[in-house]
Design an enzyme around this catalytic site. Structure first.
Site, PDB file in Angstrom:
ATOM      1  N   MET A 258       0.848  -1.198   0.000  1.00  0.00           N
ATOM      2  CA  MET A 258       0.000   0.000   0.000  1.00  0.00           C
ATOM      3  C   MET A 258       0.879   1.241   0.000  1.00  0.00           C
ATOM      4  SD  MET A 258      -3.021  -1.220   2.641  1.00  0.00           S
ATOM      5  CE  MET A 258      -1.907  -2.150   3.718  1.00  0.00           C
TER       6      MET A 258
ATOM      7  N   CYS B 101      -2.168  -1.292 -10.263  1.00  0.00           N
ATOM      8  CA  CYS B 101      -2.329   0.089  -9.795  1.00  0.00           C
ATOM      9  C   CYS B 101      -2.870   0.965 -10.917  1.00  0.00           C
ATOM     10  CB  CYS B 101      -1.003   0.635  -9.292  1.00  0.00           C
ATOM     11  SG  CYS B 101      -1.096   2.341  -8.690  1.00  0.00           S
TER      12      CYS B 101
ATOM     13  N   GLY C 243     -11.409  -6.228  -0.492  1.00  0.00           N
ATOM     14  CA  GLY C 243     -12.641  -6.199   0.287  1.00  0.00           C
ATOM     15  C   GLY C 243     -12.696  -7.069   1.519  1.00  0.00           C
TER      16      GLY C 243
END
Length: 331
Positions: free
Chosen positions: A15, A97, A210
């Site tokens: 991240m 990305c 998710g």
């Protein structure tokens, strides 16, 4: 589950601006067995910038994968070779990305439009390193969002020798959505990823996107070879404390006090090297999420860790407002 499970059975997602080296040492205080990833590092930054700044890491962080951003096979191969020299556990190519930055450089999610180029890059990387070369990608991009295109993309990777993929179970819109929106607006499609595993049973398929907790992760491990958690692991890091026990069947669950006790010597060492306290402790702000004392902890760290010369006394002050029963509880 047994302790013989490979590290990639559970991993923490790369991240940008979050999973830096300090974050990874903190996460390692929570789980010894999960695979950790660097932030995406572009080949240009490594080859033409401060190499040590981009590649150095603490031995505490292993097993650790280096995620690369780039599209030129020769440059990616050189960086893959460096990953091996630096002691990483694997090297991962980012094909997911969707930011403007990667679009301008024609890498990241853009690469899903050119599977043959990705295959060339992967083969060059494999020839340059002894490390596993893996790929992280989306289910599709823009109008290239059919099961047939995804199957061709993954089939090309498999033919090139890739043995493991991580699939963010959302498509990416390269125009019209911000990176943040691309993590939330395109609907999740776990079924698409599960179909990939059925189509390519010999390929290790890791599910990303998710997942909010370990119960959800364990449910998907009934068919997936591994799961990758991102924002949930960062924003509520204490969920990682149960990973070794619940996913790998190895080890006990550390309390939050024990986690910070483990992390503390690293913080002290880095402070001695001139690293500002706020860069070290910002990753711990969610450690007490939902618990009594969480507001006090976040307020003290947020307000005082930026002060010039701030040291471990700030951490002690932050912890002084957290009840012992919270500090010593175990997941």
């Amino acid at each position: 589950m047994t302790a013989s499970l490979p590290a990639y059975t559970f991993s923490v997602a790369p991240m940008l601006d979050w999973t830096d080296r300090h974050c990874r040492v903190f996460h390692r205080a929570l789980t010894r067995h999960a695979l950790l990833y660097t932030e995406m590092v572009t080949v240009g930054a490594i080859l033409h910038g401060d190499r040590a700044r981009h590649l150095d890491f603490s031995a505490l962080e292993r097993p650790l994968a280096l995620q690369l951003g780039g599209s030129d096979p020769a440059a990616l191969a050189e960086c893959a070779s460096l990953a091996g020299e630096w002691g990483y556990s694997e090297v991962n190519l980012n094909c997911g990305c969707p930011s403007d930055r990667v679009q301008n450089g024609a890498f990241g999610a853009c690469l899903m439009a050119t599977p043959d180029r990705v295959a060339q890059a992967v083969q060059a990387m494999q020839a340059a390193t002894h490390l596993p070369v893996t790929v992280k990608h989306r289910t599709g991009i823009d109008d290239l969002d059919t099961p047939e295109h995804l199957s061709r993309f993954v089939g090309t990777l498999a033919d090139a020798g890739v043995q493991r993929i991580t699939v963010h179970a959302r498509k990416a819109w390269l125009s019209g959505l911000s990176p943040k929106e691309n993590r939330e607006i395109p609907p999740l499609d776990y079924g698409r990823v599960r179909a990939l595993k059925a189509e390519f049973p010999g390929l290790s398929v890791i599910l990303n996107g998710g997942l909010q907790n370990l119960a959800q992760a364990q449910q998907q491990l009934e068919w997936a070879d591994g799961v990758m958690l991102g924002r949930a692991a960062y924003q509520m890091p204490y969920l990682l404390a149960a990973v070794d026990r619940d996913i790998f069947g190895a080890g006990s669950v550390p309390s939050r006090r024990e986690v910070l006790t483990t992390f503390r010597p690293y913080v002290a060492e880095q402070l001695g090297r001139g690293e500002p306290l706020h860069r070290l402790l910002r990753h711990t702000l969610g450690l007490f999420a939902g618990e009594r004392g969480a507001r006090h902890y976040k307020r003290v760290i947020s307000e005082q860790a930026h002060r010039p010369g701030a040291g471990l006394e700030v951490l002690d002050l932050a912890l002084s407002g957290v009840p012992d029963e919270v500090l010593d509880a175990r997941a």
